[in-house]
Design a protein around this motif. Structure first.
Motif, short mmCIF file in Angstrom:
data_model
loop_
_atom_site.label_atom_id
_atom_site.label_comp_id
_atom_site.label_asym_id
_atom_site.label_seq_id
_atom_site.Cartn_x
_atom_site.Cartn_y
_atom_site.Cartn_z
N ILE A 210 32.39 -0.73 53.02
CA ILE A 210 32.92 0.38 52.62
C ILE A 210 31.70 1.37 52.41
O ILE A 210 31.50 2.47 53.23
CB ILE A 210 33.73 0.67 51.17
CG1 ILE A 210 35.14 -0.19 51.83
CG2 ILE A 210 33.99 2.11 51.22
CD1 ILE A 210 36.11 -0.27 50.74
N VAL A 211 30.80 0.97 51.80
CA VAL A 211 29.26 1.75 51.47
C VAL A 211 28.63 1.93 52.66
O VAL A 211 28.03 2.98 52.92
CB VAL A 211 28.51 0.90 50.61
CG1 VAL A 211 27.06 1.32 50.35
CG2 VAL A 211 29.33 0.87 48.96
N THR A 212 28.48 0.84 53.65
CA THR A 212 27.84 1.11 54.84
C THR A 212 28.72 1.99 55.79
O THR A 212 27.93 2.98 56.24
CB THR A 212 27.94 -0.54 55.59
OG1 THR A 212 27.23 -1.34 54.72
CG2 THR A 212 27.04 -0.37 56.84
N ARG A 213 30.02 1.82 55.99
CA ARG A 213 30.62 2.78 56.58
C ARG A 213 30.49 4.29 56.37
O ARG A 213 30.38 5.01 57.12
CB ARG A 213 32.13 2.37 56.46
CG ARG A 213 32.81 1.73 57.73
CD ARG A 213 34.27 1.79 57.75
NE ARG A 213 35.05 1.47 56.57
CZ ARG A 213 35.49 0.50 56.11
NH1 ARG A 213 34.93 -0.58 56.54
NH2 ARG A 213 36.05 0.51 54.92
N ARG A 214 30.36 4.60 55.16
CA ARG A 214 29.96 5.87 54.58
C ARG A 214 28.42 6.50 54.61
O ARG A 214 28.07 7.41 54.10
CB ARG A 214 30.65 6.00 53.20
CG ARG A 214 32.18 5.62 52.96
CD ARG A 214 32.82 6.07 51.86
NE ARG A 214 34.14 5.70 52.05
CZ ARG A 214 34.79 5.23 50.65
NH1 ARG A 214 34.50 5.46 49.65
NH2 ARG A 214 36.40 5.20 51.20
N GLY A 215 27.78 5.57 55.43
CA GLY A 215 26.22 5.96 55.74
C GLY A 215 25.46 5.49 54.83
O GLY A 215 24.20 5.67 54.74
N GLY A 216 25.90 4.39 53.48
CA GLY A 216 24.75 3.83 52.93
C GLY A 216 23.90 2.71 53.54
O GLY A 216 24.56 2.22 54.47
N GLU A 217 22.85 2.13 53.23
CA GLU A 217 22.29 1.20 53.68
C GLU A 217 22.17 -0.11 53.06
O GLU A 217 21.72 -0.13 51.65
CB GLU A 217 20.83 1.68 53.83
CG GLU A 217 20.12 1.67 55.13
CD GLU A 217 18.67 2.03 54.89
OE1 GLU A 217 18.02 1.17 55.52
OE2 GLU A 217 18.42 3.32 54.53
N ILE A 218 22.75 -1.21 53.60
CA ILE A 218 22.80 -2.59 52.81
C ILE A 218 21.72 -3.24 53.57
O ILE A 218 21.95 -3.88 54.63
CB ILE A 218 24.26 -3.29 52.91
CG1 ILE A 218 25.30 -2.29 52.24
CG2 ILE A 218 24.07 -4.61 52.11
CD1 ILE A 218 25.40 -2.06 50.71
N ARG A 219 20.49 -3.36 52.97
CA ARG A 219 19.37 -4.23 53.65
C ARG A 219 19.46 -5.65 53.32
O ARG A 219 18.81 -5.98 52.35
CB ARG A 219 18.19 -3.71 53.46
CG ARG A 219 17.89 -2.40 53.96
CD ARG A 219 16.26 -1.80 53.78
NE ARG A 219 16.05 -0.80 54.38
CZ ARG A 219 15.05 -0.50 55.33
NH1 ARG A 219 14.23 -1.54 55.16
NH2 ARG A 219 14.66 0.77 55.84
N THR A 220 20.34 -6.41 54.02
CA THR A 220 20.25 -7.78 53.54
C THR A 220 18.81 -8.64 54.30
O THR A 220 18.26 -7.92 54.91
CB THR A 220 21.51 -8.45 54.03
OG1 THR A 220 21.71 -8.35 55.55
CG2 THR A 220 22.77 -8.02 53.23
#
Ligand SMILES: Cc1cc2nc3c(=O)[nH]c(=O)nc-3n(C[C@H](O)[C@H](O)[C@H](O)COP(=O)(O)OP(=O)(O)OC[C@H]3O[C@@H](n4cnc5c(N)ncnc54)[C@H](O)[C@@H]3O)c2cc1C
Length: 413
Positions: A210-220
């Protein structure tokens, strides 16, 4: 503001979610290929304010001492060459008075109950599938004396609003027919009807999406290697993929937090306490549990996640070692199989071990130390999935300069 969350367990991801909700631009760093791949993966999934009792209780020193000489204890304390084990243990022992245990338990219950309310707000607004079960949790006992003592203990949480029902063995079997065959092993249970369960890794990964869909960056796949500071501010972080900058940072590295904090002069007494879990497919077995349970005599917790059981046990001081062998799971498997003989396909159990990020008080660290733009949200111990949602909201409120919804006296260092 651009805010960087360090750590992609349930604490980091819920924090990123709440910060994004407040309008911030969020980036989250996680060393593994996926979020929720460490302690937040294999836990019992209990969202359990009814389980808020701290481990640092007046009984703990004797239990620790006994575990040095007795084998097969639910608690395994082993001497080691690590000086941090001793400094942490000393601070833990200092919290074991009746007064401090009572105070810390009430603070923890306040946070856990608030956190569950925040979880419900999240669920009301988002479509998150995580095999939730909201039938409560059974904390069952095998002797009348233990049940009576359990009911007596629970008065503390009841005084803080926790709902409980005391059930005899027939009522337990009526609530969960899967336990009928084992009725004779149980005297009765405390049912906390508002406690609940769900798969924390499914939840965390869905929230990260959800965070990614809303433009957040999840840098795994990005490992934090150092934090650079100047004066009273963090200026940037170094990673194996290069330096990264933000306006503010949240430290949510679970058991990794203490070592990183030390490099910038912050002392965080967080020590790993290892636990083990089995994930067992129900398969075609006819009587899987329909409600989560804790066997208070054997300290084994059993949750049902859709077509799987999750069984957890053991608190072991083993440093940062997460290795395991089949013998580590024999006891918890036997206990579960005796309780639910037709409950799961026990031959197909998946083994796992993880590290609880424990603090001496059993309460997490919030707020700032030394640096104006570095916030702590770490050290959630044995009920971090329970406390994560509220901890995330509190952290977002502190960053916004708002007063959190619960009193923070005793929770802010
Ligand atoms: C056996 C067991 C049973 C449990 N049962 C329950 C339960 O029923 N209910 C409950 O509420 N809680 C339970 N817990 C506790 C709960 O699992 C933890 O409190 C919670 O998962 C902690 O979350 P976290 O995000 O702080 O840590 P983690 O999930 O460990 O996340 C920290 C993240 O930081 C990352 N990281 C660390 N260092 C670095 C670095 N240098 N660079 C980049 N990334 C880094 C890690 O890879 C990790 O993903 C249980 C724990 C165990 C072990």
């Amino acid at each position: 503001m651009r805010i960087m969350v360090l750590g992609g367990g349930v604490v980091g991801v819920t924090t990123a979610y709440q910060l994004q909700k407040d309008g911030h631009d969020v980036v989250l760093l996680e060393r593994n290929a996926e979020v929720a791949d460490e302690t937040s993966w294999g836990n019992a999934g209990m969202v359990a304010p009814g389980h808020s009792f701290v481990w640092s209780s007046p009984k703990a020193p004797m239990t620790l001492l006994k575990s040095l000489v007795l084998k097969d204890q639910a608690l395994r304390f082993r001497l080691s060459a690590d000086p941090r084990l001793y400094s942490w243990s000393w601070r833990f022992l200092m919290e074991c008075t009746a007064t401090k245990a009572r105070r810390n338990t009430l603070l923890k219950h306040r946070l856990a109950a608030y956190s569950q309310a925040v979880l419900h707000e999240v669920l009301a607004g988002e479509d998150v599938a995580y095999d939730r079960n909201d039938r409560g949790i059974l904390y069952f006992h095998r002797t009348q004396q233990a049940l009576d003592a359990g009911v007596q203990n629970m008065k503390l949480l009841e005084s803080d609003g926790q709902l409980i029902r005391v059930l005899d063995r027939a009522q337990v079997a009526a609530l969960d027919p899967a336990l009928a065959a084992a009725q004779d092993r149980i005297v009765g249970a405390i049912h906390c009807p508002t406690d609940e369960t769900g798969d924390p890794a499914l939840f965390t990964r869905a929230l990260a999406a959800i965070v990614t869909r809303r433009g957040g960056e999840i840098r795994t796949g990005t490992t934090l290697t150092a934090i650079e500071t100047s004066g009273n501010a963090v200026t940037r972080v170094l990673t194996d993929r290069g330096p990264l900058k933000a306006d503010a940072y949240v430290l949510a590295l679970g058991c990794g937090s203490a070592a990183v904090a030390r490099t910038i002069g912050i002392d965080l007494p967080i020590y790993p306490i290892k636990g083990y879990s089995l994930t067992i497919p129900v398969g075609n077995r006819p009587l899987p549990p329909t409600i989560a349970a804790v066997d208070e005599h054997n300290l084994v917790a059993i949750s049902r996640f859709g077509d799987r059981l999750r069984v957890t046990a053991t608190a072991e001081f083993a440093g940062y070692d997460k290795s395991h062998k089949p013998a580590d799971f024999a006891f918890m498997k036997r206990v579960t199989q005796e309780l639910y003989p037709e409950g799961a396909d026990y031959g197909r159990a998946q083994m796992w071990a993880g590290l609880r990020p424990m603090t001496p008080t059993n309460l997490p660290f919030f707020g700032r130390r030394r640096f104006g733009n570095l916030y702590l949200n770490t050290g959630h111990g044995h009920i971090g999935w329970t406390m994560s949602h509220g901890s995330a909201r509190i952290t977002a409120d502190l960053i916004a300069g708002r007063t959190p919804a619960i009193p923070m006296d005793g929770l802010l260092a």
